[in-house]
Write a protein that holds these residues in place. Structure first.
Motif, PDB file in Angstrom:
ATOM      1  N   TRP A  55      25.358  67.088  35.054  1.00 49.63           N
ATOM      2  CA  TRP A  55      25.002  68.198  35.947  1.00 49.63           C
ATOM      3  C   TRP A  55      26.124  69.208  36.153  1.00 49.63           C
ATOM      4  N   CYS A  56      27.272  69.047  35.517  1.00 53.63           N
ATOM      5  CA  CYS A  56      28.441  69.872  35.834  1.00 53.63           C
ATOM      6  C   CYS A  56      28.255  71.364  35.571  1.00 53.63           C
ATOM      7  N   ASN A  57      27.358  71.770  34.701  1.00 56.59           N
ATOM      8  CA  ASN A  57      27.191  73.191  34.395  1.00 56.59           C
ATOM      9  C   ASN A  57      25.928  73.806  34.986  1.00 56.59           C
ATOM     10  N   PHE A  58      25.315  73.101  35.913  1.00 56.69           N
ATOM     11  CA  PHE A  58      24.079  73.596  36.515  1.00 56.69           C
ATOM     12  C   PHE A  58      24.308  73.980  37.969  1.00 56.69           C
ATOM     13  N   ALA A  59      23.741  75.109  38.365  1.00 60.29           N
ATOM     14  CA  ALA A  59      23.832  75.545  39.752  1.00 60.29           C
ATOM     15  C   ALA A  59      22.844  74.797  40.638  1.00 60.29           C
ATOM     16  N   THR A  60      21.715  74.409  40.071  1.00 59.15           N
ATOM     17  CA  THR A  60      20.663  73.734  40.829  1.00 59.15           C
ATOM     18  C   THR A  60      20.293  72.448  40.110  1.00 59.15           C
ATOM     19  N   VAL A  61      20.361  71.341  40.835  1.00 56.53           N
ATOM     20  CA  VAL A  61      19.993  70.045  40.281  1.00 56.53           C
ATOM     21  C   VAL A  61      18.971  69.395  41.205  1.00 56.53           C
ATOM     22  N   ILE A  62      17.921  68.870  40.578  1.00 57.63           N
ATOM     23  CA  ILE A  62      16.886  68.122  41.295  1.00 57.63           C
ATOM     24  C   ILE A  62      16.812  66.751  40.648  1.00 57.63           C
ATOM     25  N   ALA A  63      16.970  65.706  41.457  1.00 55.90           N
ATOM     26  CA  ALA A  63      16.895  64.333  40.958  1.00 55.90           C
ATOM     27  C   ALA A  63      15.720  63.630  41.621  1.00 55.90           C
ATOM     28  N   ILE A  64      14.980  62.862  40.828  1.00 53.91           N
ATOM     29  CA  ILE A  64      13.840  62.104  41.337  1.00 53.91           C
ATOM     30  C   ILE A  64      14.087  60.642  41.028  1.00 53.91           C
ATOM     31  N   ASP A  65      14.007  59.791  42.059  1.00 61.83           N
ATOM     32  CA  ASP A  65      14.272  58.367  41.885  1.00 61.83           C
ATOM     33  C   ASP A  65      13.405  57.573  42.855  1.00 61.83           C
ATOM     34  N   ALA A  66      13.233  56.305  42.549  1.00 61.64           N
ATOM     35  CA  ALA A  66      12.464  55.400  43.404  1.00 61.64           C
ATOM     36  C   ALA A  66      13.336  54.887  44.543  1.00 61.64           C
ATOM     37  N   LEU A  67      12.686  54.589  45.653  1.00 60.57           N
ATOM     38  CA  LEU A  67      13.326  53.960  46.799  1.00 60.57           C
ATOM     39  C   LEU A  67      12.574  52.679  47.131  1.00 60.57           C
ATOM     40  N   ALA A  68      13.277  51.753  47.719  1.00 60.45           N
ATOM     41  CA  ALA A  68      12.648  50.520  48.205  1.00 60.45           C
ATOM     42  C   ALA A  68      13.095  50.314  49.638  1.00 60.45           C
ATOM     43  N   GLY A  69      12.666  51.218  50.500  1.00 56.28           N
ATOM     44  CA  GLY A  69      13.140  51.191  51.875  1.00 56.28           C
ATOM     45  C   GLY A  69      12.180  50.598  52.870  1.00 56.28           C
ATOM     46  N   GLY A  70      11.050  50.125  52.393  1.00 58.62           N
ATOM     47  CA  GLY A  70      10.091  49.529  53.311  1.00 58.62           C
ATOM     48  C   GLY A  70       9.141  50.526  53.942  1.00 58.62           C
ATOM     49  N   ALA A  71       9.278  51.804  53.634  1.00 62.50           N
ATOM     50  CA  ALA A  71       8.342  52.804  54.158  1.00 62.50           C
ATOM     51  C   ALA A  71       7.052  52.744  53.339  1.00 62.50           C
ATOM     52  N   THR A  72       6.095  53.521  53.713  1.00 65.27           N
ATOM     53  CA  THR A  72       4.800  53.543  53.054  1.00 65.27           C
ATOM     54  C   THR A  72       4.958  53.871  51.571  1.00 65.27           C
ATOM     55  N   PRO A  73       4.468  53.003  50.685  1.00 65.44           N
ATOM     56  CA  PRO A  73       4.565  53.274  49.253  1.00 65.44           C
ATOM     57  C   PRO A  73       3.916  54.616  48.889  1.00 65.44           C
ATOM     58  N   GLY A  74       4.610  55.370  48.062  1.00 65.54           N
ATOM     59  CA  GLY A  74       4.135  56.686  47.654  1.00 65.54           C
ATOM     60  C   GLY A  74       4.725  57.809  48.490  1.00 65.54           C
ATOM     61  N   ARG A  75       5.182  57.488  49.694  1.00 74.86           N
ATOM     62  CA  ARG A  75       5.793  58.525  50.537  1.00 74.86           C
ATOM     63  C   ARG A  75       7.074  58.988  49.861  1.00 74.86           C
ATOM     64  N   TRP A  76       7.281  60.301  49.829  1.00 72.70           N
ATOM     65  CA  TRP A  76       8.491  60.813  49.220  1.00 72.70           C
ATOM     66  C   TRP A  76       9.284  61.614  50.231  1.00 72.70           C
ATOM     67  N   HIS A  77      10.592  61.597  50.003  1.00 72.68           N
ATOM     68  CA  HIS A  77      11.541  62.242  50.899  1.00 72.68           C
ATOM     69  C   HIS A  77      12.300  63.298  50.110  1.00 72.68           C
ATOM     70  N   GLU A  78      12.426  64.484  50.674  1.00 77.49           N
ATOM     71  CA  GLU A  78      13.232  65.548  50.073  1.00 77.49           C
ATOM     72  C   GLU A  78      14.558  65.572  50.811  1.00 77.49           C
ATOM     73  N   ILE A  79      15.643  65.332  50.082  1.00 81.61           N
ATOM     74  CA  ILE A  79      16.952  65.170  50.708  1.00 81.61           C
ATOM     75  C   ILE A  79      17.943  66.150  50.095  1.00 81.61           C
ATOM     76  N   ASP A  80      18.584  66.939  50.939  1.00 76.73           N
ATOM     77  CA  ASP A  80      19.661  67.827  50.499  1.00 76.73           C
ATOM     78  C   ASP A  80      20.937  66.989  50.462  1.00 76.73           C
ATOM     79  N   ALA A  81      21.479  66.776  49.282  1.00 79.40           N
ATOM     80  CA  ALA A  81      22.643  65.903  49.132  1.00 79.40           C
ATOM     81  C   ALA A  81      23.892  66.457  49.805  1.00 79.40           C
ATOM     82  N   HIS A  82      23.886  67.739  50.157  1.00 76.62           N
ATOM     83  CA  HIS A  82      25.053  68.322  50.808  1.00 76.62           C
ATOM     84  C   HIS A  82      25.090  68.043  52.303  1.00 76.62           C
TER      85      HIS A  82
END
Length: 160
Positions: A55-82
């Motif tokens: 990702w070093c040469n990109f201004a915008t990066v979007i990553a999609i990954d699975a979570l196993a946090g015990g929340a409702t399966p299929g629910r997705w979270h949008e998180i600003d890493a900054h």
């Protein structure tokens, strides 16, 4: 846009042979099929330090990954890493020895975070050996693809 110039990078993280762990790859493939402008889509079996070079040469990066946090399966979270650390909720039996949360924290410590880094974490239900997403996760894929597609278009595909 800065001198980074490569537009938007979409990273689908996961193993499609570990059920819901493959959701990042499934979403990335659907986004690649859309042919979004100024966008590079890649699949990564695992998160880890190699992402920093990717990702070093990109201004915008979007990553999609699975979570196993015990929340409702299929629910997705949008998180600003900054805004702070990501929750460390990778699947307990994940093949990701060094996960996305750890990779982002390493990048933060080394001042190597891209200017915009958004993570979409999708709550999974099943992480055993096998192909295909659980019904609850599969049902949410079209909405997540539409959401990310709209975000990329809002960024102009990463172009200035």
């Amino acid at each position: 846009m800065s001198d980074l110039g490569y537009g938007t990078l979409i990273i689908g993280i996961g193993n499609p042979y570990r059920q819901d762990d493959g959701v990042g790859v499934v979403v990335a493939r659907a986004l690649a099929a859309r042919g979004l402008p100024a966008t590079v889509v890649v699949e990564q079996a695992m998160a880890g330090p190699s992402l920093l070079e990717l990702w070093c040469n990109f201004a915008t990066v979007i990553a999609i990954d699975a979570l196993a946090g015990g929340a409702t399966p299929g629910r997705w979270h949008e998180i600003d890493a900054h805004t702070g650390p990501l929750p460390r909720r990778a699947p307990a039996d994940s093949s990701h020895g060094f996960g996305l949360a750890e990779t982002i924290e390493l990048a933060r410590a080394l001042a190597l975070l891209p200017p915009t880094l958004t993570v979409y974490g999708v709550e999974g239900a099943a992480f055993g050996v096998g192909e295909g997403l659980s019904p609850a996760v599969a049902k949410q894929v079209p909405a997540l693809v539409a959401q990310i597609g709209a975000v990329v278009k809002r960024f102009g595909g990463g172009s200035s």
